[in-house]
Design an enzyme around this catalytic site. Structure first.
Site, PDB file in Angstrom:
ATOM      1  CG  ASP A  10      -1.880   1.181   1.198  1.00 23.75           C
ATOM      2  OD1 ASP A  10      -1.527   2.232   0.647  1.00 23.75           O
ATOM      3  OD2 ASP A  10      -3.006   1.026   1.705  1.00 23.75           O
ATOM      4  CG  HIS A  11       1.265   4.099  -3.278  1.00 22.81           C
ATOM      5  ND1 HIS A  11       0.129   3.595  -3.814  1.00 22.81           N
ATOM      6  CD2 HIS A  11       1.160   5.436  -3.345  1.00 22.81           C
ATOM      7  CE1 HIS A  11      -0.646   4.578  -4.202  1.00 22.81           C
ATOM      8  NE2 HIS A  11      -0.053   5.715  -3.933  1.00 22.81           N
TER       9      HIS A  11
ATOM     10  CG  HIS B  82      -4.556   4.149  -0.578  1.00 17.92           C
ATOM     11  ND1 HIS B  82      -3.511   3.265  -0.650  1.00 17.92           N
ATOM     12  CD2 HIS B  82      -5.001   4.285  -1.846  1.00 17.92           C
ATOM     13  CE1 HIS B  82      -3.338   2.888  -1.911  1.00 17.92           C
ATOM     14  NE2 HIS B  82      -4.237   3.498  -2.649  1.00 17.92           N
TER      15      HIS B  82
END
Ligand code: NAP
Length: 484
Positions: free
Chosen positions: A177-178, A240
């Site tokens: 999950d950047h 996110h």
């Protein structure tokens, strides 16, 4: 202030989907930057893997184009690019077929870390994992990186987890999950757990509420059809935004290590209240000035998928009971801005008679643009006129405080890839975390789908539907301005 860069150990990184959009925009330019910074060693190798007919030179040409397109000119250095390309090769392989796998095995070196980045549709995760295992390409020290979306509901996420678990141990699986790779997000943990200043106040006694905003100015662009099957809740909130919420809300882990951190995040997700439908606002942008509406963008005049969602979320535990988290995200809003705002309660009593304002401190954590933190404090308005108060920011933008090097902090993707090579899972989601997040999300989506709710229209360039403003007004609060 120059950070000391420690090179990672030599590795073979296979990028399944190496010719795809994500690889070209993020993964390959990110790896180049790590090489340029001295973190990726010259002995590391990157192997692109996809079905397209190509060879090493063909793939290198694609990588070169990607670097030219997605790296700013000042980051491109011909000598480093030549070095980077010399470390790159290509294997033609079909994830669901039998061709190419022996070739891939022949490419892999002994004695170096093996990592496999699944930058392909999730339906291919299982077939790739199975072949890596069956063909002896991966072993018990190998790592796999799974891109989002990790499922579209609890059932599909469970199935993905089962498919991966059939071939790899949880300690080898890196669900990316950047958002967790962003500098500010990690700084949020440093600020919370590295200082005595905030933690004693970090609870429902002193914090009035928390706002998490991820606002985009872009629409759904060319991804309309894909996006319409997902929507803002699945695309942004389930992963996110819940991850950000967890980092704000979690108890201090006993150590900054993968399972300690992830255990605490999981407890937060499990303590989330279900959301009353009246406290969820969904929206779709309308047409404006020749710009198509959401429904036109996705090519479905009756679409009921939201590209904006705002909601009030409660957490039932000792620390947070009574302190709401307001989250909102949407497309074609007035600015591209992501921010977490921790809004403290006002002082219990005003001793300044000349001042009738309501003052509360706000800790703002900006994820983009201009990553940094800002603490709003109340001071005396300078000059004559008595004790009138003024709110001013104590700004800690990284670029200013830490010098120009901070502005060049690694992008989230490249940082996370280096974590994979280092074998550090702290900033990756564990399987049970992802499932718990879907278990919370599914009934909310099921609720509006079952009722046939239609999202509210909103103006492009606005802050979303008026009902989203009302969501906070009803509670005597207001959203912070969305500004870049
Ligand atoms: P894309 O541009 O469509 O690329 C897909 C890649 O997968 C191509 O390299 C394609 O190459 C390869 N591929 C497709 N079928 C294959 C097969 N059977 N065997 C081997 N390779 C195959 O997609 P993308 O945008 O890069 O996205 C990849 C994944 O990352 C998706 O799950 C997406 O949801 C996720 N993601 C993307 C972004 C983004 O910004 N693009 C952001 C977050 C997550 P061939 O056709 O040559 O096989």
């Amino acid at each position: 202030m120059v950070a000391r860069i420690i090179p990672v150990d030599p590795f073979d990184l296979v990028i399944f989907g190496g010719t795809g959009d994500l690889a070209r925009r993020k993964i390959l330019p990110g790896l180049y930057r790590r090489l340029a910074d001295g973190q990726m060693p010259a002995e590391a190798r990157v192997i692109g893997a996809a079905r397209s007919e190509s060879d090493d030179d063909g793939f290198r040409a694609l990588v070169r184009e990607a670097l030219d397109e997605f790296l700013p000119a000042e980051q491109r250095d011909e000598e480093t690019i030549a070095q980077f390309l010399s470390q790159i090769s290509y294997v033609q392989v079909d994830a669901t077929g039998e061709n190419g796998w022996d070739d891939l095995r022949a490419h892999m070196r002994e004695g170096v870390i093996r990592a496999f980045y699944f930058s392909v549709a999730p339906s291919l995760f299982g077939p790739i994992a199975e072949r890596l295992n069956a063909r002896g390409i991966a072993d018990e020290t190998s790592r796999i990186v799974a891109e989002k979306p990790f499922g579209k509901d609890l059932e599909s996420a469970r199935e993905l987890n089962r498919n991966l678990a059939a071939h790899f141990d949880e300690s080898q699986i890196y669900r990316i999950d950047h958002y967790l790779g962003k500098e500010t997000v990690q700084n949020l943990m440093a600020v919370r757990f590295g200082n005595m200043l905030f933690e004693p106040l970090w609870n429902n006694k002193y914090i009035d509420h928390i706002q998490i905003t991820v606002a985009e100015t872009v629409g759904v662009g060319g991804r309309g059809e894909y996006y319409d099957r997902s929507g803002a809740m699945r695309d942004m909130v389930q992963n996110h935004m819940l991850q950000l919420l967890c980092l704000i809300a979690m108890e201090p882990p006993s150590r900054f290590e993968p399972d300690s951190v992830r255990d605490e995040k999981l407890k937060v997700i499990r303590a989330l209240d279900s959301v009353d439908p009246r406290e969820i606002v969904r929206g779709q942008y309308s047409a404006a000035d020749g710009q198509p509406s959401y429904r036109q963008d996705v090519g479905d005049p009756a679409s009921k998928t939201e590209c904006f969602v705002a909601m009030r979320v409660g957490i039932s535990n000792w620390r947070w009971n009574g302190t709401p988290f307001y989250i909102r995200t949407g497309k074609r809003l007035k600015a591209r801005a992501s921010e977490i705002a921790v809004v403290f309660k006002a002082a219990p009593h005003n001793i300044f008679e000349e001042d009738h304002g309501l003052h509360s401190n706000v800790l703002s954590i900006r994820l983009q643009p201009n990553e940094g933190m800002e603490l709003g404090v109340t001071i005396k308005e300078p000059g004559p006129g008595g004790m009138r108060l003024l709110d001013v920011p104590l700004d800690m933008s990284f670029a200013e405080a830490l010098g120009p090097d901070a502005a060049e902090a690694p992008d989230a993707y490249e940082r996370l890839i280096m974590d994979v090579i280092r074998g550090n899972q702290t900033l990756f989601m564990r399987g049970d975390e992802v499932e718990a997040a879907w278990a919370w999300t599914d009934p909310l989506i099921g609720g509006w789908e079952g009722r046939g709710d239609t999202p509210m229209p909103y103006d492009q360039g606005s802050a979303g539907p008026d009902d989203a403003l009302m969501l906070m007004h009803r509670d005597g609060r207001r959203w912070r301005e969305i500004r870049a």
